[in-house]
Design an enzyme around this catalytic site. Sequence first.
Site, PDB file in Angstrom:
ATOM      1  N   GLU A  96       6.325   3.905  21.779  1.00  0.00           N
ATOM      2  CA  GLU A  96       6.146   4.357  23.162  1.00  0.00           C
ATOM      3  C   GLU A  96       6.740   5.742  23.366  1.00  0.00           C
ATOM      4  O   GLU A  96       7.739   6.100  22.755  1.00  0.00           O
ATOM      5  CB  GLU A  96       6.838   3.368  24.122  1.00  0.00           C
ATOM      6  CG  GLU A  96       6.225   1.987  24.093  1.00  0.00           C
ATOM      7  CD  GLU A  96       6.883   1.021  25.076  1.00  0.00           C
ATOM      8  OE1 GLU A  96       7.770   1.447  25.856  1.00  0.00           O
ATOM      9  OE2 GLU A  96       6.498  -0.153  25.065  1.00  0.00           O
ATOM     10  N   GLU A 164      -1.345   2.901  29.428  1.00  0.00           N
ATOM     11  CA  GLU A 164      -1.055   1.702  30.218  1.00  0.00           C
ATOM     12  C   GLU A 164      -0.767   2.089  31.665  1.00  0.00           C
ATOM     13  O   GLU A 164       0.082   2.960  31.934  1.00  0.00           O
ATOM     14  CB  GLU A 164       0.151   0.957  29.615  1.00  0.00           C
ATOM     15  CG  GLU A 164       0.512  -0.284  30.421  1.00  0.00           C
ATOM     16  CD  GLU A 164       1.458  -1.247  29.716  1.00  0.00           C
ATOM     17  OE1 GLU A 164       1.860  -0.982  28.565  1.00  0.00           O
ATOM     18  OE2 GLU A 164       1.798  -2.272  30.331  1.00  0.00           O
TER      19      GLU A 164
HETATM   20  O1  KIV Z   1       3.414  -5.081  23.847  1.00  0.00           O
HETATM   21  C1  KIV Z   1       2.261  -5.048  24.315  1.00  0.00           C
HETATM   22  O2  KIV Z   1       1.637  -6.084  24.577  1.00  0.00           O
HETATM   23  C2  KIV Z   1       1.652  -3.751  24.558  1.00  0.00           C
HETATM   24  C3  KIV Z   1       0.336  -3.731  25.278  1.00  0.00           C
HETATM   25  C4  KIV Z   1       0.560  -3.937  26.723  1.00  0.00           C
HETATM   26  C5  KIV Z   1      -0.417  -2.493  25.000  1.00  0.00           C
HETATM   27  O3  KIV Z   1       2.209  -2.765  24.215  1.00  0.00           O
END
Ligand code: KIV
Length: 263
Positions: A96, A164
Site C-alpha cells: 500500500e 480502493e
Molecule cells: O486486503 C484486501 O482484501 C485488499 C483488497 C481490498 C484490495 O487489499
Amino acid sequence: MVTAYDYTSALLADRAGIPMILVGDSMAQTMLGFEDTLPVTVDDMVRHTAAVVRGTEKAFVVADMPFMSYQASTADALRNAGRLLKEGGAQAVKLEGGGAAAIETVRALVDAGVAAMGHLGLTPQSVHQLGGYGVQGKTSAAASALIDAAMELEKAGAFALVLELVPAELAREVSERLTIPTIGIGAGAGCDGQVQVWHDLLGLSVDFTPRHAAKYAEVGATVLDALRRWADDVRARRFPTDAETSHLKEPLDLGSKTLTPPD
Ligand code: KIV
C-alpha cells in the site's frame, strides 16, 4: 481478482476462471476477527498464501505484504516479499501507499525480480492516519497527488495498481493515464479490472457489507440454515440415518456379549 484465504476458496475461485487471487491482509478481519488489518503477520500471510496456492491451478496469486513488513526498510521488504514467494508460493506481492518510501520499495522489489502490485486511495493499513474508511481523493490536491503517485508507481515497475474507494471519475482518469492495469474496489466502472473481498461478494460478511460490494450469493444465510437444520435433526435423533451409518457384517464376540449384524 477476488480475495481468498484458504485452499477450498482458492480452488473454487480457480475453477470459476477468475484469473487473479489476492491473499489480502483483509484476512485479519474476515478470517481472524480483528478490527482492522494491522495485526496480521508475515507468518499468517505465508501460511494462508501457501494454502491458496495449493488450491490453485491457473490463477495468478498475489499476497499482501502486511503492515510493517515493508515500511521500516527496504531490507525488510525484500526479506518478507521473499518469504511470501519462496515459502508461500505467491507469484506477486501487493503493498500500500504512494509516498516516496513506498515507490522506492516497489523499485527495489522489482529490481530483485519480485512482481509488485501497488495500492492507492483508501489504504486500510493507514486507517488511523486517514481517520477511517472513507472515500479518498475528493479534493483537487488529493486527486493530483494520487495521479502523481500512480504514475510514479508505474515508473518504479509496479505491474498493476489497486484503486480502493476513490471517486469513479478519478479512477477512470488514472486508468487512462497508466499503461499498467488498474483494479478497482469502490472505484467505479472505469478501472481495467475489479476486485472484491470473498466474504462481501458471497454474503458471508455476517454483520456488515460495504456499499461498494454487491452480494452475488447469500452463503452466510445458507450455512446458518444448514447448521440449524442439522443441529435440530441431531437433537431429534433424525441424524444419522442408516445412509450415514456402517454396520457389522459378522457377529463380534466380546466375551460377555456378542454384537450381531442387523438382519
Ligand atoms: O486486503 C484486501 O482484501 C485488499 C483488497 C481490498 C484490495 O487489499
